[in-house]
Motif scaffolding. Structure first.
Motif, PDB file in Angstrom:
ATOM      1  N   UNK A 193      31.126  19.354 -46.247  1.00 58.00           N
ATOM      2  CA  UNK A 193      30.041  19.294 -45.257  1.00 58.00           C
ATOM      3  C   UNK A 193      29.385  17.912 -45.215  1.00 58.00           C
ATOM      4  N   UNK A 194      29.753  17.065 -46.144  1.00 56.93           N
ATOM      5  CA  UNK A 194      29.180  15.715 -46.226  1.00 56.93           C
ATOM      6  C   UNK A 194      27.655  15.773 -46.346  1.00 56.93           C
ATOM      7  N   UNK A 195      27.210  16.586 -47.260  1.00 56.01           N
ATOM      8  CA  UNK A 195      25.765  16.703 -47.481  1.00 56.01           C
ATOM      9  C   UNK A 195      25.241  15.570 -48.362  1.00 56.01           C
ATOM     10  N   UNK A 196      26.185  14.824 -48.964  1.00 55.52           N
ATOM     11  CA  UNK A 196      25.768  13.845 -49.971  1.00 55.52           C
ATOM     12  C   UNK A 196      24.779  12.819 -49.425  1.00 55.52           C
TER      13      UNK A 196
END
Lengths: 365, 286
Positions: A193-196
Motif C-alpha cells: 500500500x506504500x504507507x511508509x
C-alpha cells in the motif's frame, strides 16, 4: 506503547484471528493424540495413578502384582483370555473389561522390568540394552542407565508418551502456520500500500519499522501461547492432567529419555516455553522474509524452508533429546543442544536489527 | 523558518535537484513545475523521507535530520500517493495516524471529527473507506495532514481528484491556514497556485528558477501576450508557424488564438491581453 498497541491491533484483525483460532482448535481436536487419548488402555494407567500415586516403590509394586492376581481371578483365573466365548462375555461387562486392561497394563510394567528395557527398577540392565548403549556417548549412556535403574517406577502410560512425541510437532506446525497467516499479510499490506512515506513523515519516523517487528514478535508469542492454551484445555477435557506429576523420563513405550528428570507437567511447561520461543523466532523470520521480498509467494518461499528446518530442530529437542538409535540425524543433532533454539532467535534478532538499521539510512521513495 | 541550503539530490546517476536554496517563512508557497521536474523529491527532502546528497535543510537554524522527532512532529504531510487501509473508517484511520504523530489522546475524538468536518466528510466518518471515491480518499489525506496543528504543512498534489466545489473549499482553507504557518503546495495545476499562492516557486532543469509572487511573475510577460480571432484554418496555421500558441478556443464559428510574442505581430484584430500564470508556465516550460 500506543503505536505498538495499534500495530498489534492491525495484526490481529478480528476475522483473521477468529479464523486462525478455529482452525487451530479444529486441527487439535481432529489430529491431536490428546483427542484420541481416553482409550481403555490409558484409562487403566489412570486408575493405577489414582490408586498408587505418580510412582511405585518396591512395596507398592508387590501390592500391584497381588492386585493383578485378584483381577485375573475375577476374570476366571489363568487362561481366561484363551476362551473365546468367555472373552466376549468379559468385554461386554464394563467392570470386567476394566480388569482386562489393568492386567494388560501391569503385565507391560512387569515385562519392562523383566527385560530391563524401559525401567530396570534397580536391577542390572540386560545385555541387549548395554549393547545398544555402546553407540551413545559416555554421558548419554550414563544418563540412560540412571533413568532405567530408577528406584521409583513411574506410572506414565504409552498414550502420554505418544502425546509427548506427536502433539508438540502438531502444535509447532500450527504456530508456524499462525505466524505465516498473521504476519506475512500484515507486513506485505503496508509494503504494497506504500504507507511508509506517510508513516515515516510522522513523529514516530523510521522507528515504526522497529515497532512493526516487535508487534510481529508479540504476535508469534501470542499465537504460540493460544495454541498451548488450547492444547492444555484439550488435555484437561480428556482427563490427561491426572498424569501431571508422573515422571516421563524413560525408554520404550512409557517415556522419553531427557537430560533432566521431568514430570509430565514440567514437560508441558518446558514445551510451552519452547513453543513461545519458536513462535517469536518464526514471527521474526516471516517479518524479515516479507520485508526483504515484495510478494506473498516470495516471502513464503524464503520463510518455509527455514521454518521447516527450525521446526524439525525444535521438535528434536523435545522428542529425540538423546542421540539413541534413531535420533542422530541432521538437524536433530544440531538442535539437540537446548541452547541452539535460543541462539537461532538471537541471530534472527540481530539480523532484523541490521535490516532495520540499514532501512534507517535508506531513502523512502 | 525553513531554510533549504544548496541542496542537491540524485537517484543513481540521474541528478534530480541541483543546488536548491530557499528560505521560507510563514505563508503560502506554490511549488510549480511540470511532471518529473523534482517537486515531489524536494518535498520528500523537506519531510526527511530522503536525505540530500549535498547541502542541508534547517528548521529555525538547526539541521532537520538531527532534530528528528521534534522536527517531524511539526509537519503535516500529504504525499502524492498515500496508502490507506480499506477496512478502516476515516475515524479509525485518523486515530491511527494521530498515534503515529504522537497527538495526545485527550480531545482527540473531537479533533478528528473537527478535521473531518473541515474536509466535508463528517457524514461518512464511520463508513469503511473501501466504499470511498478517489476524491473522498484525497480528502481523508488532507484531513490527516491538517491534524495536529502543524507549523509546516506540505501538500503534494492535494487537489488531484477533487471536484470544483471541493477545490474551492480547499483553496480557502489553506489560504486561511497559511497565516500562521508555512504551507507548501506542490502541483502542476497552474490555476490552483494562481488562486491561492502568496509566492510561487518554479523548478526548471533541476534548479529553482523563480521565487516570486504570482503577480510579479506574470508581469514578466507584460506586453507579450496577445489574442486574435481567425476565420480560416490557413490563417491559424500561419500564426502557429510564427508564434508560440498559448491556447485556442472556438467562439461563434471562428477560432480565438492566444499567443506569446516578444513584439506585436501587427495583424489585423490583434489584441494585447493581461498575462496569467498559465501563460508564464507554458512559456517557461515550452
Amino acid at each position: 506503547m500506543r503505536v505498538f498497541g495499534k500495530e498489534c491491533r492491525k495484526l490481529f484483525r478480528p476475522g483473521r484471528s477468529l479464523g486462525l483460532l478455529l482452525f487451530m482448535a479444529a486441527a487439535l481436536v481432529l489430529i491431536s493424540r490428546t483427542a484420541q487419548f481416553p482409550d481403555t488402555h490409558d484409562k487403566a494407567y489412570e486408575e493405577l495413578v489414582k490408586e498408587y500415586g505418580p510412582t511405585l516403590d518396591q512395596a507398592e509394586y508387590q501390592t500391584l502384582l497381588k492386585a493383578k492376581s485378584v483381577y485375573i481371578e475375577e476374570l476366571g483365573g489363568e487362561g481366561w483370555s484363551r476362551d473365546r466365548v468367555h472373552w466376549a462375555e468379559i468385554m461386554a461387562d464394563e467392570s470386567k473389561r476394566q480388569f482386562v486392561f489393568l492386567v494388560d497394563a501391569i503385565e507391560r510394567i512387569e515385562e519392562e522390568i523383566q527385560f530391563g528395557y524401559g525401567f530396570a527398577f534397580e536391577k542390572e540392565p540386560t545385555e541387549t540394552l548395554k549393547e545398544q548403549l555402546r553407540s551413545c556417548t559416555p554421558q548419554e549412556a550414563a544418563r540412560i542407565l540412571f533413568i532405567v535403574q530408577t528406584k521409583e517406577l513411574p506410572l506414565s502410560s504409552p498414550g502420554i508418551c505418544e502425546i509427548m512425541e506427536s502433539d508438540p510437532l502438531l502444535l509447532l506446525i500450527l504456530v508456524l502456520i499462525g505466524c505465516g497467516v498473521l504476519i506475512l499479510p500484515y507486513q506485505l499490506l503496508d509494503k504494497n500500500l506504500e504507507t511508509a512515506s506517510l508513516m515515516v513523515s510522522t513523529r514516530v519516523g523510521r522507528r515504526i519499522f522497529h515497532l512493526k517487528i516487535r508487534a510481529c514478535a508479540a504476535a508469534g508469542a501470542a499465537a504460540a501461547f493460544v495454541a498451548a492454551l488450547l492444547h492444555l484445555a484439550l488435555l484437561w477435557l480428556n482427563g490427561v492432567m491426572i498424569f501431571w506429576n508422573v515422571p516421563v523420563c524413560g525408554l520404550g513405550l512409557r517415556g522419553i529419555p531427557f537430560w533432566v528428570d521431568l514430570t509430565f507437567g514440567q514437560y508441558l511447561l518446558l514445551w510451552i516455553g519452547l513453543l513461545v520461543l519458536a513462535g517469536i523466532t518464526a514471527a521474526l523470520l516471516c517479518a524479515l522474509a516479507a520485508r526483504l521480498s515484495g510478494s506473498f509467494i516470495t516471502a513464503l518461499t524464503l520463510a518455509l524452508p527455514a521454518l521447516a528446518i527450525y521446526g524439525w530442530g525444535i521438535h528434536a529437542c523435545t522428542a529425540v533429546p538423546l542421540s539413541l538409535w534413531y535420533g542422530d540425524t541432521f538437524p536433530a543433532s544440531l538442535f539437540r543442544t537446548a541452547g541452539v533454539p535460543l541462539l537461532v532467535l538471537a541471530a534472527l534478532t540481530l539480523a532484523s536489527e541490521i535490516v532495520l538499521r540499514l532501512d534507517a539510512r535508506r531513502d523512502i521513495l | 523558518m525553513l531554510t533549504i541550503s544548496e541542496v542537491s539530490k540524485s537517484y543513481g546517476k540521474k541528478r534530480v535537484l541541483d543546488d536548491i536554496s530557499i528560505e521560507l517563512e510563514n505563508g503560502l508557497y506554490g511549488l510549480l513545475a511540470p511532471n518529473g521536474a523534482g517537486k515531489t523529491t524536494l518535498l520528500k527532502l523537506i519531510v526527511t523521507l530522503l536525505s540530500p546528497d549535498r547541502g542541508e535543510i534547517l528548521w529555525n537554524g538547526a539541521p532537520v535530520q538531527k532534530l528528528g522527532a521534534s522536527y517531524r512532529e511539526i509537519i503535516g504531510y500529504l504525499p502524492q500517493q498515500f496508502g490507506y487501509y480499506k477496512y478502516n473508517t476515516p475515524v479509525q484511520y485518523l486515530d491511527y495516524l494521530a498515534a503515529l504523530k504522537g497527538l495526545p489522546r485527550e480531545g482527540l475524538k473531537e479533533k478528528i471529527f473537527s478535521v473531518l468536518d473541515t474536509v466535508g466528510l463528517s457524514d461518512v466518518a464511520q463508513v469503511k473507506m473501501r466504499k470511498f471515491s478517489g476524491g473522498m480518499i484525497q480528502r481523508v489525506g488532507i484531513a490527516q495532514a491538517l491534524m495536529g496543528d502543524s507549523r509546516l504543512l506540505i501538500l503534494d498534489e492535494p487537489t488531484a481528484g477533487l471536484d470544483p466545489k471541493e477545490r474551492a473549499r480547499f483553496r480557502n482553507l489553506i489560504a486561511e491556514m497559511s497565516k500562521n504557518r508555512i504551507v507548501i503546495l506542490s502541483t502542476h495545476i497552474v490555476s490552483d497556485v494562481e488562486s491561492v499562492s502568496g509566492r510561487v516557486l518554479m523548478l526548471k532543469d533541476r534548479k529553482l528558477v523563480r521565487n516570486q509572487s504570482a503577480s510579479a511573475l506574470c508581469s514578466e510577460l507584460e506586453g507579450k501576450v496577445f489574442e486574435i480571432r481567425v476565420k480560416t484554418d490557413d490563417q491559424a496555421a500561419a500564426l502557429k508557424k510564427e508564434h508560440f500558441i498559448l491556447s485556442e478556443r472556438n467562439e461563434a464559428g471562428s477560432m480565438i488564438l492566444r499567443y506569446y510574442s516578444e513584439q506585436p505581430a501587427g495583424l489585423e484584430g490583434e489584441r494585447l491581453c493581461p498575462p496569467n500564470l498559465e501563460d508564464l508556465f507554458l512559456v517557461m516550460y515550452r
